[in-house]
Design an enzyme around this catalytic site. Structure first.
Site, mmCIF file in Angstrom:
data_model
loop_
_atom_site.group_PDB
_atom_site.id
_atom_site.type_symbol
_atom_site.label_atom_id
_atom_site.label_comp_id
_atom_site.label_asym_id
_atom_site.label_seq_id
_atom_site.Cartn_x
_atom_site.Cartn_y
_atom_site.Cartn_z
ATOM 1 C CE LYS A 132 1.555 -3.029 -2.044
ATOM 2 N NZ LYS A 132 2.897 -2.416 -2.074
ATOM 3 C CG ASP B 7 3.001 0.613 2.511
ATOM 4 O OD1 ASP B 7 3.254 0.288 3.690
ATOM 5 O OD2 ASP B 7 3.789 0.432 1.556
ATOM 6 C CE LYS C 18 5.600 3.214 2.359
ATOM 7 N NZ LYS C 18 6.836 2.883 1.628
ATOM 8 C CG ASP D 89 0.974 0.426 -1.512
ATOM 9 O OD1 ASP D 89 1.459 0.295 -2.636
ATOM 10 O OD2 ASP D 89 1.462 -0.100 -0.489
ATOM 11 C CG ASP E 290 7.706 0.387 3.720
ATOM 12 O OD1 ASP E 290 6.499 0.230 3.381
ATOM 13 O OD2 ASP E 290 8.377 1.394 3.439
ATOM 14 C CD GLU F 143 3.376 -2.963 1.901
ATOM 15 O OE1 GLU F 143 4.558 -2.704 2.212
ATOM 16 O OE2 GLU F 143 2.772 -2.415 0.967
ATOM 17 N NE ARG G 270 9.109 -7.209 -1.356
ATOM 18 C CZ ARG G 270 10.289 -6.683 -1.644
ATOM 19 N NH1 ARG G 270 11.387 -7.437 -1.612
ATOM 20 N NH2 ARG G 270 10.386 -5.408 -2.002
HETATM 21 N N1 BES Z 1 4.131 0.632 -1.645
HETATM 22 C C1 BES Z 1 5.540 0.673 -1.511
HETATM 23 C C2 BES Z 1 6.243 0.974 -2.823
HETATM 24 C C3 BES Z 1 6.184 2.385 -3.294
HETATM 25 C C4 BES Z 1 6.966 3.370 -2.694
HETATM 26 C C5 BES Z 1 5.419 2.742 -4.366
HETATM 27 C C6 BES Z 1 6.936 4.661 -3.164
HETATM 28 C C7 BES Z 1 5.400 4.029 -4.854
HETATM 29 C C8 BES Z 1 6.162 4.992 -4.239
HETATM 30 C C9 BES Z 1 6.060 -0.676 -1.008
HETATM 31 O O1 BES Z 1 5.236 -1.343 -0.151
HETATM 32 C C10 BES Z 1 7.323 -0.390 -0.292
HETATM 33 O O2 BES Z 1 7.261 0.247 0.711
HETATM 34 N N2 BES Z 1 8.423 -0.880 -0.811
HETATM 35 C C11 BES Z 1 9.687 -0.650 -0.214
HETATM 36 C C12 BES Z 1 10.463 -1.932 -0.289
HETATM 37 C C13 BES Z 1 11.740 -1.907 0.485
HETATM 38 C C14 BES Z 1 11.466 -1.846 1.963
HETATM 39 C C15 BES Z 1 12.536 -3.148 0.145
HETATM 40 C C16 BES Z 1 10.388 0.461 -0.997
HETATM 41 O O3 BES Z 1 10.265 0.504 -2.211
HETATM 42 O O4 BES Z 1 11.007 1.301 -0.358
HETATM 43 ZN ZN ZN Z 2 3.245 -0.950 -0.312
HETATM 44 MN MN MN Z 3 5.526 -0.738 1.867
#
Ligand code: BES
Ligand code: ZN
Ligand code: MN
Length: 499
Positions: free
Chosen positions: A268, A273, A280, A291, A350, A352, A354
């Site tokens: 990825k 992000d 966020k 990220d 967010d 993104e 996947r």
């Molecule tokens: N890059 C983030 C995941 C992440 C968050 C990694 C905090 C490390 C620390 C990912 O893109 C994300 O934002 N995931 C969301 C998914 C949700 C919206 C279903 C998450 O984990 O909040």
């Molecule tokens: Zn992310």
């Molecule tokens: Mn995200």
């Protein structure tokens, strides 16, 4: 730093410093014993007097020890002998490196590598010592106007081994350790770079440069090609950003490859992000420059493989993009048709990772891979589940899962398997498209993996969620280089190169 391997009795050698291990309660390691004897028990006397208790993490520099041809002896505490395991071994090497940095010695003999360590082989001890030693020297000072320069840095480390007949094995392990350390360093450097420098274009540039250095095949797909290929999920993530997305393909294809079907590693590569329209919260958002650590780790792994000339056909794929809000950014409720033809309702912009990974998984099929492994800082939920200790592992093949778990154990870069049961799939139901891109709060990292599984059903596939392991927060904020050690160990095993 230069490394070399040396067998034979330490007391017959000479140099600026010999590093020897002392267990708690004054029990000397075999090398310490030998040096002690040669010095007329000068070392043992000191220890008995209570000046050095052998506690883990402690060290003491001795000067002027009689009858030895070393200018210094560095005592390193090993802790309780019964409790001396992998972790304690690495702590001891780290402690030694730290103490050596404070001396004027520019070279040293490390006898810790000759310590008996459970079932661990000489090769393992050498590999790990090199990785730890390189790691302890790592600094990221590119953006500091005053660099923290050591006056007399260590430039040569000799690693002691017990038996001369193991020299060949130890030399090979040294090369492996150096390759892993280099892969880790690349992954850390890319991860630590700020988002305004480490853009998708920068990742592409890095891949092209690696291709030049290591005779790898490299192809960068631009926006137009992504459009032609129907990578609309990936494109939907890039829409909000002024940075052009890049789709990076880097292949190590040696003539002597032992795998007929290539092994694909997907990382990825979200270089920042922000969450997009599903923005966020501000606190700690800077850490979303990390990220792209999945991308960095697959680049690090293929670099190590190329350096070691592993007889494996490996393809690294990095979908790279920013995730930003903007006038043309995707909105919650938007529906896109992925490259696979399946449609996705983007309920949260967010989620993104996947979206870029699903198109990369579909693209990977054109290589007719035997194995696909994707690596991603995918979910905050994974951090809640496993903390910062283990990466989350998901797989549609038990044998692949076992191999990766084992590689993690061996490299002290552990993963823990989570379920991919059908039961979780229903959380991805959408009223308007084939699936939604989120599955609600429960089991967030599992539903993310379930989403990916819909794009990789036909091949042996595993997914590593490294959200909790790719970087550290707080005072030691910085990329860890994980899971490069796990990945390279897996590759070494597949190549039949592990001793
Ligand atoms: N890059 C983030 C995941 C992440 C968050 C990694 C905090 C490390 C620390 C990912 O893109 C994300 O934002 N995931 C969301 C998914 C949700 C919206 C279903 C998450 O984990 O909040
Ligand atoms: Zn992310
Ligand atoms: Mn995200």
């Amino acid at each position: 730093m230069e490394f070399s391997i040396k067998s034979g009795s330490p007391e017959k050698q000479r140099g600026a410093c010999a590093v020897i291990g002392i267990f708690e309660a004054g029990y000397l390691s075999p090398s310490a014993e030998a040096l002690d004897k040669a010095s007329g028990n000068a070392i043992g006397r000191l220890v008995r007097q209570g000046d050095f208790a052998g506690k883990a993490g402690t060290s003491l520099v001795l000067h002027g020890i009689p009858s030895l041809q070393f200018e210094r002896i560095l005592l390193v505490g090993l802790g309780k002998e019964k409790a001396f395991g992998d972790k304690e071994y690495c702590t001891a090497v780290r402690t030694a490196m730290k103490a050596l940095a404070d001396t004027a010695a520019t070279e040293a003999l490390l006898t810790l590598t000759a310590l008996p360590l459970g079932k661990r082989s000489t090769a393992w001890k050498i590999r790990q010592a090199v990785i730890v030693a390189e790691e302890s020297r790592y600094r990221f000072e590119q953006f500091k106007s005053k660099k923290d320069e050591e006056q007399r840095p260590l430039n040569t480390l000799t690693l002691a081994i017990d038996q001369r007949k193991e020299t060949g094995v130890a030399e090979a392990a040294l090369a492996q350790g150096l390759a892993i350390a280099e892969g880790v360093r690349l992954a850390k450097n890319l991860g630590n770079l700020p988002g305004n420098v480490c853009t998708p274009a920068h990742l592409a540039e890095t891949a092209l440069q690696m291709a030049g250095e290591h005779a790898l095949e490299c192809q960068i797909l631009e926006r137009e090609e992504m459009e032609q290929l129907g990578m609309n999920a990936l494109r939907s993530v890039a829409r909000g950003s002024h940075q052009a997305p890049k789709f990076i393909v880097l292949r190590h294809r040696p003539a002597d490859a032992v795998n007929a079907k290539p092994l694909v590693l997907i990382g990825k590569g979200i270089t920042f992000d922000s969450g997009g329209i599903s923005l966020k919260p501000g606190e700690g958002m800077d850490e979303m420059k990390f990220d792209m650590c999945g991308a960095a780790s697959v680049l690090g792994a293929i670099k190590a493989a190329a350096r070691l000339q592993l007889p494996l056909d490996i393809v690294a794929i990095v979908p790279a993009s920013e995730n930003m809000p903007g006038g043309s950014a995707s909105k919650p409720g938007d529906i896109v048709t992925t490259m696979s033809g399946q449609t996705v309702e983007i309920l949260n912009t967010d989620a993104e990772g996947r979206l870029i990974l699903c198109d990369a998984l579909t693209y990977a099929a054109r290589f007719k891979p035997g194995t696909v492994i994707d690596v991603a800082t995918l979910t905050g939920a994974c951090v809640i589940a496993l903390g910062h200790v283990a990466s989350g592992l998901f797989a549609n093949s038990d044998s692949l899962a076992r191999a990766l778990l084992k590689a993690g154990e061996r490299s002290l870069d552990r993963a823990w398997q989570m379920p991919l049961w059908e039961d979780y799939q229903e959380q991805l139901k959408s009223n308007f498209a084939d699936m939604a891109n989120i599955g609600g709060r429960p089991a967030g990292s599992i539903t993310a993996a379930c989403f990916l599984s819909r794009f990789s059903a036909k091949t042996e596939w595993a997914h590593l969620d490294i959200a909790g392991t790719a970087w550290k927060s707080g005072g030691e904020k910085g990329a860890t280089g994980r899971p490069v050690p796990l990945l390279v160990n897996y590759l070494l095993e597949r190549a039949g190169r592990l001793d």
